[in-house]
Design a protein around this motif. Structure first.
Motif, short mmCIF file in Angstrom:
data_model
loop_
_atom_site.label_atom_id
_atom_site.label_comp_id
_atom_site.label_asym_id
_atom_site.label_seq_id
_atom_site.Cartn_x
_atom_site.Cartn_y
_atom_site.Cartn_z
N SER A 63 0.83 -1.20 0.00
CA SER A 63 0.00 0.00 0.00
C SER A 63 0.87 1.26 0.00
O SER A 63 2.07 1.20 0.32
CB SER A 63 -0.88 0.00 1.25
OG SER A 63 -0.05 0.20 2.38
N THR A 64 0.26 2.39 -0.35
CA THR A 64 0.99 3.65 -0.37
C THR A 64 1.53 3.97 1.02
O THR A 64 2.66 4.42 1.17
CB THR A 64 0.06 4.80 -0.82
OG1 THR A 64 -0.57 4.39 -2.02
CG2 THR A 64 0.82 6.09 -1.05
N ASP A 65 0.72 3.71 2.03
CA ASP A 65 1.16 3.98 3.40
C ASP A 65 2.41 3.19 3.76
O ASP A 65 3.36 3.72 4.33
CB ASP A 65 0.05 3.61 4.39
CG ASP A 65 -0.73 4.84 4.83
OD1 ASP A 65 -0.35 5.94 4.36
OD2 ASP A 65 -1.68 4.70 5.63
N LEU A 66 2.41 1.89 3.38
CA LEU A 66 3.58 1.06 3.69
C LEU A 66 4.77 1.45 2.81
O LEU A 66 5.92 1.43 3.26
CB LEU A 66 3.23 -0.42 3.52
CG LEU A 66 2.33 -1.02 4.60
CD1 LEU A 66 2.06 -2.49 4.33
CD2 LEU A 66 2.97 -0.85 5.98
N ALA A 67 4.49 1.83 1.55
CA ALA A 67 5.59 2.26 0.67
C ALA A 67 6.24 3.52 1.25
O ALA A 67 7.47 3.68 1.18
CB ALA A 67 5.07 2.53 -0.74
N ASN A 68 5.40 4.38 1.85
CA ASN A 68 5.94 5.59 2.49
C ASN A 68 6.82 5.25 3.69
O ASN A 68 7.65 6.06 4.11
CB ASN A 68 4.81 6.53 2.93
CG ASN A 68 4.18 7.22 1.74
OD1 ASN A 68 4.77 7.24 0.65
ND2 ASN A 68 2.98 7.76 1.91
N LEU A 69 6.61 4.08 4.26
CA LEU A 69 7.49 3.63 5.35
C LEU A 69 8.75 2.97 4.78
O LEU A 69 9.85 3.16 5.27
CB LEU A 69 6.77 2.63 6.26
CG LEU A 69 5.58 3.12 7.07
CD1 LEU A 69 5.05 1.99 7.95
CD2 LEU A 69 5.98 4.32 7.94
N TYR A 70 8.54 2.17 3.71
CA TYR A 70 9.67 1.40 3.17
C TYR A 70 10.74 2.29 2.53
O TYR A 70 11.93 2.16 2.85
CB TYR A 70 9.18 0.37 2.13
CG TYR A 70 10.35 -0.20 1.35
CD1 TYR A 70 11.15 -1.20 1.91
CD2 TYR A 70 10.69 0.30 0.09
CE1 TYR A 70 12.26 -1.69 1.23
CE2 TYR A 70 11.80 -0.17 -0.59
CZ TYR A 70 12.58 -1.17 -0.02
OH TYR A 70 13.68 -1.62 -0.68
N PHE A 71 10.34 3.18 1.61
CA PHE A 71 11.35 3.88 0.80
C PHE A 71 12.33 4.71 1.62
O PHE A 71 13.54 4.55 1.48
CB PHE A 71 10.69 4.70 -0.32
CG PHE A 71 10.34 3.85 -1.51
CD1 PHE A 71 11.33 3.45 -2.41
CD2 PHE A 71 9.05 3.41 -1.71
CE1 PHE A 71 11.02 2.64 -3.50
CE2 PHE A 71 8.73 2.60 -2.80
CZ PHE A 71 9.71 2.22 -3.70
N ALA A 77 12.31 4.68 12.57
CA ALA A 77 11.32 5.65 12.07
C ALA A 77 9.97 5.02 11.71
O ALA A 77 8.93 5.64 11.98
CB ALA A 77 11.89 6.41 10.87
N PRO A 78 9.92 3.82 11.12
CA PRO A 78 8.61 3.25 10.76
C PRO A 78 7.68 3.06 11.94
O PRO A 78 6.47 3.03 11.77
CB PRO A 78 8.98 1.89 10.13
CG PRO A 78 10.36 2.07 9.62
CD PRO A 78 11.03 2.99 10.60
N PHE A 79 8.24 2.96 13.16
CA PHE A 79 7.38 2.83 14.34
C PHE A 79 6.50 4.07 14.52
O PHE A 79 5.45 4.00 15.17
CB PHE A 79 8.22 2.58 15.60
CG PHE A 79 8.80 1.20 15.64
CD1 PHE A 79 8.00 0.09 15.96
CD2 PHE A 79 10.14 0.98 15.34
CE1 PHE A 79 8.53 -1.20 15.99
CE2 PHE A 79 10.68 -0.31 15.36
CZ PHE A 79 9.88 -1.40 15.68
N ALA A 80 6.96 5.20 13.99
CA ALA A 80 6.18 6.43 14.09
C ALA A 80 5.03 6.45 13.08
O ALA A 80 4.20 7.35 13.10
CB ALA A 80 7.08 7.64 13.89
N GLY A 81 5.02 5.47 12.17
CA GLY A 81 3.98 5.44 11.14
C GLY A 81 4.21 6.53 10.10
O GLY A 81 5.16 7.31 10.19
N SER A 82 3.32 6.57 9.11
CA SER A 82 3.43 7.60 8.08
C SER A 82 2.34 8.63 8.30
O SER A 82 1.19 8.24 8.54
CB SER A 82 3.28 6.96 6.69
OG SER A 82 3.23 7.94 5.70
N PRO A 83 2.59 9.94 8.28
CA PRO A 83 3.83 10.60 7.88
C PRO A 83 4.77 10.94 9.04
O PRO A 83 5.73 11.68 8.82
CB PRO A 83 3.31 11.89 7.24
CG PRO A 83 2.11 12.24 8.07
CD PRO A 83 1.51 10.93 8.50
#
Lengths: 98, 219
Positions: free
Chosen positions: B138-146, B184-190
Motif C-alpha cells: 500500500s501507499t502507506d507502507l511504501a511511504n514507510l519502506y522507501f 522511524a517506521p514505528f512512528a507510522g506515516s507521515p
C-alpha cells in the motif's frame, strides 16, 4: 640516530616528503595536485623533486591523461623509510618517544 | 650528479630550522593535506543535511495528517523532495570524485567501489520497493519502506566507508542512519518523515558543523 638526513632536512623538501608520506603505499600523486597541496611554484617544486629523485627517495612516472602528459610522484621504499627515520630522529632530539 | 647541483645540506635558500620547528612544519603540512580531503566532505554532509531536513519536513507538511501548523500542497512537497535529492546526488558525484583527485594507484579501487556502491545499492533498494508495490504494497507502507530503505542503505555504506578510511564521521553517521532507518517506521506515516528530518537531517548538519569548526581551528 644523531644526524638529521640532509636530503629531507630543508623546509621545502620536508613538506614534499611529508605530503607524499600521506599517500597510501602503492598510490601516486599527479604533479599539479601535489603543487596545490604544497602551495609551491612549479619551478621550485621541480627543483626539490629532482633532488629527492637523485637521492632515490622519490619515484617519478611520466604518464598521459588523454593527450596531455602528467607526471606522477610517490615516495620510493627508501624515501618512505628515510622520512620515517627523519621524523623519529626529530622526536628523539626533542626527547619525545616515537 | 653534476656540479651545478649543490648538495642538499648546503641549500642557501633553505635555512635549517631547529628540530622543533621542523617537526611543527611536518605536522602542519600533513594536517593541511588531511584538511584538504576533509573540507569537501563537510560540504557533502551539509548538502545532504539540508536535503534531508527540508525535504522530509516538506513531505511531512505535505500530508494532512502531518504538520499540525500548516500544510503545503503535496504537488509542491513531493517535487521539492525529489529536486533536493537529485541536487544532493549530483553534488555527491561531483564532489566525491574531486576528493582524491590527482591520486592513482591502489586506493583508486577502493574509491571506485565505494562510489559505485551508492548507485548499485540505490538501484537495488529502489527495485525491491517497486516489486513490493507491484505485489500490492500500500501507499502507506511504501511511504514507510522507501525512506527507511534509503536510510539503511546510507548507514550500511557509511559503515563500509568508515572501515575503509578509518573515518569516525562516517562511523557515527552510519550508526545514526541505521538506527533512524530502523526506528522511524514505528512512528507510522507521515510521522516517520518528521523523524527523518530531525534525526537524519539533524545528524548530517551537526556532523558538518562540528567538522567545519575543527577545520576552522586548524587554519
Amino acid at each position: 640516530m644523531d644526524e638529521l638526513d640532509p636530503v629531507i632536512h630543508a623546509s621545502a623538501r620536508l613538506k614534499i616528503t611529508a605530503t607524499l608520506a600521506t599517500l597510501e603505499v602503492g598510490d601516486q600523486i599527479a604533479f599539479p595536485r601535489l603543487q596545490e597541496l604544497l602551495g609551491m611554484t612549479a619551478g621550485n617544486l621541480s627543483t626539490h623533486l629532482r633532488k629527492l629523485e637523485d637521492a632515490g627517495y622519490v619515484d617519478v612516472v611520466k604518464s598521459h591523461l588523454g593527450r596531455s602528459p602528467v607526471t606522477y610522484l610517490a615516495l620510493s621504499r627508501t624515501g618512505r623509510r628515510a622520512f620515517e627515520d627523519y621524523r623519529e630522529a626529530l622526536r628523539g632530539l626533542l626527547g619525545e618517544s616515537a | 650528479m653534476d656540479d651545478n647541483r649543490t648538495p642538499a645540506a648546503t641549500d642557501l635558500d633553505e635555512p635549517m630550522g631547529d628540530p622543533r620547528e621542523m617537526l611543527a612544519l611536518l605536522e602542519a603540512q600533513q594536517r593541511r593535506v588531511a584538511d584538504a580531503q576533509i573540507a569537501p566532505v563537510v560540504w557533502l554532509y551539509f548538502i545532504w543535511g539540508v536535503a534531508w531536513f527540508v525535504g522530509f519536513l516538506a513531505l511531512w507538511s505535505g500530508d494532512e495528517d502531518g504538520n499540525p501548523w500548516f500544510t503545503i500542497p503535496a504537488g509542491v512537497a513531493t517535487p521539492l523532495f525529489i529536486v533536493l535529492l537529485v541536487i544532493s546526488i549530483v553534488s555527491s558525484a561531483v564532489i566525491g570524485v574531486r576528493i582524491n583527485r590527482g591520486v592513482r594507484g591502489v586506493s583508486s579501487f577502493s574509491g571506485a567501489v565505494y562510489g559505485l556502491s551508492w548507485s548499485v545499492c540505490g538501484a537495488a533498494f529502489g527495485l525491491l520497493g517497486t516489486a513490493l508495490i507491484s505485489h500490492g504494497l500500500s501507499t502507506d507502507l511504501a511511504n514507510l519502506y522507501f525512506p527507511s530503505g534509503f536510510a539503511l542503505m546510507c548507514g550500511t555504506i557509511y559503515l563500509g566507508g568508515a572501515a575503509l578510511w578509518r573515518d569516525t564521521s562516517q562511523l557515527i553517521l552510519g550508526l545514526v542512519m541505521l538506527i533512524v532507518g530502523a526506528a522511524a517506521p514505528f512512528a507510522g506515516s507521515p510521522g516517520n518523515d518528521l523523524v527523518f528530518a530531525l534525526a537524519g537531517g539533524g545528524a548530517f548538519l551537526v556532523t558538518a558543523a562540528v567538522m567545519a569548526v575543527r577545520l576552522g581551528r586548524n587554519r
